[in-house]
Write a protein that holds these residues in place. Structure first.
Motif, PDB file in Angstrom:
ATOM      1  N   GLY A  33       0.802  -1.231   0.000  1.00 29.92           N
ATOM      2  CA  GLY A  33       0.000   0.000   0.000  1.00 29.92           C
ATOM      3  C   GLY A  33       0.830   1.273   0.000  1.00 29.92           C
ATOM      4  N   LYS A  34       2.167   1.135   0.030  1.00 28.42           N
ATOM      5  CA  LYS A  34       3.046   2.317  -0.005  1.00 28.42           C
ATOM      6  C   LYS A  34       3.781   2.375  -1.336  1.00 28.42           C
ATOM      7  N   LYS A  35       4.307   3.574  -1.656  1.00 32.28           N
ATOM      8  CA  LYS A  35       5.032   3.743  -2.925  1.00 32.28           C
ATOM      9  C   LYS A  35       6.359   2.995  -2.930  1.00 32.28           C
ATOM     10  N   ARG A  36       7.047   3.073  -1.784  1.00 35.34           N
ATOM     11  CA  ARG A  36       8.349   2.388  -1.733  1.00 35.34           C
ATOM     12  C   ARG A  36       8.586   1.788  -0.355  1.00 35.34           C
ATOM     13  N   PRO A  37       9.383   0.694  -0.341  1.00 34.24           N
ATOM     14  CA  PRO A  37       9.655   0.027   0.931  1.00 34.24           C
ATOM     15  C   PRO A  37      10.740   0.734   1.729  1.00 34.24           C
ATOM     16  N   LYS A  38      10.769   0.462   3.020  1.00 33.99           N
ATOM     17  CA  LYS A  38      11.906   0.875   3.841  1.00 33.99           C
ATOM     18  C   LYS A  38      13.079  -0.029   3.457  1.00 33.99           C
ATOM     19  N   THR A  39      14.297   0.520   3.502  1.00 33.55           N
ATOM     20  CA  THR A  39      15.467  -0.342   3.270  1.00 33.55           C
ATOM     21  C   THR A  39      16.432  -0.148   4.415  1.00 33.55           C
ATOM     22  N   GLY A  40      17.421  -1.005   4.454  1.00 35.93           N
ATOM     23  CA  GLY A  40      18.469  -0.857   5.460  1.00 35.93           C
ATOM     24  C   GLY A  40      18.180  -1.698   6.683  1.00 35.93           C
ATOM     25  N   GLU A  41      18.990  -2.709   6.869  1.00 37.92           N
ATOM     26  CA  GLU A  41      18.982  -3.525   8.087  1.00 37.92           C
ATOM     27  C   GLU A  41      20.364  -4.130   8.159  1.00 37.92           C
ATOM     28  N   PRO A  42      20.775  -4.630   9.324  1.00 37.28           N
ATOM     29  CA  PRO A  42      22.123  -5.211   9.402  1.00 37.28           C
ATOM     30  C   PRO A  42      22.274  -6.374   8.410  1.00 37.28           C
ATOM     31  N   ASP A  43      23.455  -6.464   7.766  1.00 38.61           N
ATOM     32  CA  ASP A  43      23.722  -7.586   6.856  1.00 38.61           C
ATOM     33  C   ASP A  43      23.788  -8.899   7.634  1.00 38.61           C
ATOM     34  N   VAL A  44      24.292  -8.816   8.877  1.00 38.49           N
ATOM     35  CA  VAL A  44      24.419 -10.004   9.731  1.00 38.49           C
ATOM     36  C   VAL A  44      23.168 -10.111  10.607  1.00 38.49           C
ATOM     37  N   LYS A  45      22.523 -11.258  10.545  1.00 39.35           N
ATOM     38  CA  LYS A  45      21.256 -11.464  11.259  1.00 39.35           C
ATOM     39  C   LYS A  45      21.470 -12.232  12.560  1.00 39.35           C
ATOM     40  N   THR A  46      20.544 -12.038  13.489  1.00 39.47           N
ATOM     41  CA  THR A  46      20.591 -12.793  14.749  1.00 39.47           C
ATOM     42  C   THR A  46      20.183 -14.242  14.468  1.00 39.47           C
ATOM     43  N   VAL A 104      33.280  -6.027   0.135  1.00 43.64           N
ATOM     44  CA  VAL A 104      32.510  -6.523   1.288  1.00 43.64           C
ATOM     45  C   VAL A 104      33.013  -7.914   1.688  1.00 43.64           C
ATOM     46  N   GLU A 105      33.278  -8.085   2.976  1.00 41.92           N
ATOM     47  CA  GLU A 105      33.741  -9.394   3.456  1.00 41.92           C
ATOM     48  C   GLU A 105      32.563 -10.238   3.908  1.00 41.92           C
ATOM     49  N   LEU A 106      32.627 -11.527   3.589  1.00 40.23           N
ATOM     50  CA  LEU A 106      31.586 -12.463   4.027  1.00 40.23           C
ATOM     51  C   LEU A 106      31.811 -12.824   5.494  1.00 40.23           C
ATOM     52  N   VAL A 107      30.730 -12.702   6.283  1.00 40.02           N
ATOM     53  CA  VAL A 107      30.801 -12.934   7.730  1.00 40.02           C
ATOM     54  C   VAL A 107      29.679 -13.897   8.116  1.00 40.02           C
ATOM     55  N   PRO A 108      29.912 -14.810   9.066  1.00 41.83           N
ATOM     56  CA  PRO A 108      28.827 -15.694   9.503  1.00 41.83           C
ATOM     57  C   PRO A 108      27.586 -14.897   9.938  1.00 41.83           C
ATOM     58  N   GLY A 109      26.425 -15.357   9.483  1.00 40.50           N
ATOM     59  CA  GLY A 109      25.160 -14.680   9.819  1.00 40.50           C
ATOM     60  C   GLY A 109      24.654 -13.750   8.738  1.00 40.50           C
ATOM     61  N   MET A 110      25.494 -13.463   7.717  1.00 38.29           N
ATOM     62  CA  MET A 110      25.038 -12.641   6.579  1.00 38.29           C
ATOM     63  C   MET A 110      24.029 -13.437   5.769  1.00 38.29           C
ATOM     64  N   THR A 111      22.946 -12.781   5.348  1.00 40.90           N
ATOM     65  CA  THR A 111      21.940 -13.445   4.514  1.00 40.90           C
ATOM     66  C   THR A 111      21.744 -12.645   3.228  1.00 40.90           C
ATOM     67  N   PHE A 112      21.709 -13.365   2.101  1.00 46.27           N
ATOM     68  CA  PHE A 112      21.505 -12.710   0.801  1.00 46.27           C
ATOM     69  C   PHE A 112      21.081 -13.754  -0.220  1.00 46.27           C
ATOM     70  N   THR A 113      20.694 -13.269  -1.397  1.00 41.30           N
ATOM     71  CA  THR A 113      20.330 -14.182  -2.483  1.00 41.30           C
ATOM     72  C   THR A 113      21.453 -14.225  -3.510  1.00 41.30           C
ATOM     73  N   ILE A 114      21.577 -15.376  -4.164  1.00 42.10           N
ATOM     74  CA  ILE A 114      22.400 -15.518  -5.368  1.00 42.10           C
ATOM     75  C   ILE A 114      21.434 -15.944  -6.461  1.00 42.10           C
ATOM     76  N   GLU A 115      21.360 -15.171  -7.551  1.00 38.77           N
ATOM     77  CA  GLU A 115      20.325 -15.421  -8.570  1.00 38.77           C
ATOM     78  C   GLU A 115      20.804 -15.066  -9.982  1.00 38.77           C
ATOM     79  N   PRO A 116      21.822 -15.772 -10.493  1.00 37.57           N
ATOM     80  CA  PRO A 116      22.383 -15.412 -11.798  1.00 37.57           C
ATOM     81  C   PRO A 116      21.362 -15.505 -12.926  1.00 37.57           C
ATOM     82  N   MET A 117      21.450 -14.548 -13.855  1.00 35.78           N
ATOM     83  CA  MET A 117      20.668 -14.553 -15.088  1.00 35.78           C
ATOM     84  C   MET A 117      21.662 -14.650 -16.234  1.00 35.78           C
TER      85      MET A 117
END
Length: 282
Positions: free
Chosen positions: A27-40, A224-237
């Motif tokens: 229902g909004k024009k754009r999402p909020k962004t920004g959160e820690p790369d490393v998750k609990t 950017v260094e990879l650190v335990p707890g980082m979450t992201f997608t890998i999605e090659p096209m």
């Protein structure tokens, strides 16, 4: 080869019961962004649940990627599966996107909108689906062969999946994030495939796209260094020809400029102490 794709008729947005929690951007024009790369650990645990539901939904939709089925029907199947499991379809209402998943046929790189287009024997179709549940997202996609597909397309699909898996296996703490793109591009180049640059993987968690970018091409400047707890997608096209593209008037559908075929696969993962764990497995 099949004829070039044309936009079809898009059905009205599907309903979601009020009992299912919606992401903040609906229902909004754009999402909020920004959160820690490393998750609990607690957020990662919730992401396992969202990822599993997304993977199961993808599997269910994939079974129906058959000649004679419309992409709108695939959307209905994915939508209902997610709701039945208490999850919200993350794409629905994201920056105004009108459907519960993306269906990208043949020359569509990504973000194809499900409509009344009928899948034809020999097509390839990417289904991209994301589940939002427990305040987090799980994002996955796969490219399916529709009926009898030519060898060139079949190999493109197979090798795109392999490129993703090789990149996932290269993820380990202490390495740089650019290892992902380096591995994918080196593998794709062996077959003369194009590696799409303008659409990337992304950080994910409580945000659908957190702001972290994951290029699929070799980018030495990415430190950017990879650190335990980082979450992201890998999605090659990967493409059979150019990586240049045009966007349809719907402002979403990206098609290769030479209209040659393209394939994509995607997993959401978390960096572990020893490598990575795929969160989007059924």
């Amino acid at each position: 080869m099949t004829t070039l794709l044309q936009p079809g008729r898009v059905s009205p947005m599907r309903k979601v019961p009020a009992s299912i929690e919606r992401p903040e951007y609906v229902g909004k024009k754009r999402p909020k962004t920004g959160e820690p790369d490393v998750k609990t650990p607690e957020i990662i645990e919730r992401m396992r649940v969202a990822g599993r539901i997304a993977a199961q939904a993808l599997e269910e939709v994939g079974k129906h990627a058959q000649p004679g089925v419309t992409t709108d029907e695939l959307d209905r199947i994915g939508h209902e599966f997610l709701l039945d499991h208490g999850a919200y379809p993350s794409t629905l209402g994201y920056k105004g996107y009108p459907k519960s998943l993306c269906t990208s046929i043949n020359e569509v790189i990504c973000h194809g909108i499900p409509d009344d287009t009928v899948l034809q024997d020999g097509d390839i179709v990417n289904v991209d689906i994301t589940a939002y549940i427990g305040g987090v997202h799980g994002d996955t996609d796969a490219t399916y062969l529709v009926g009898e597909v030519d060898e060139e397309s079949r190999l493109l699909v197979e090798r795109t999946r392999e490129a993703m898996m090789r990149a996932i296996r290269a993820v380990a703490p202490g390495r740089q994030l650019n290892v992902v793109g380096r591995v994918i591009e080196a593998y794709a180049k062996r077959f003369g495939y194009g590696v799409v640059r303008d659409f990337t993987g992304h950080g994910i968690g409580t945000s659908f796209h957190s702001g972290l970018m994951v290029p699929h091409y070799d980018d030495p400047s990415l430190r950017v260094e990879l650190v335990p707890g980082m979450t992201f997608t890998i999605e090659p096209m990967l493409t059979l020809g150019t990586i240049e593209y045009d966007i349809w008037p719907d402002k979403w559908t990206a098609v290769t400029r030479d209209r040659k075929r393209t394939a994509q696969f995607e997993h959401t993962l978390v960096v572990t102490e020893t490598g990575s764990e795929i969160l989007t497995l059924p």
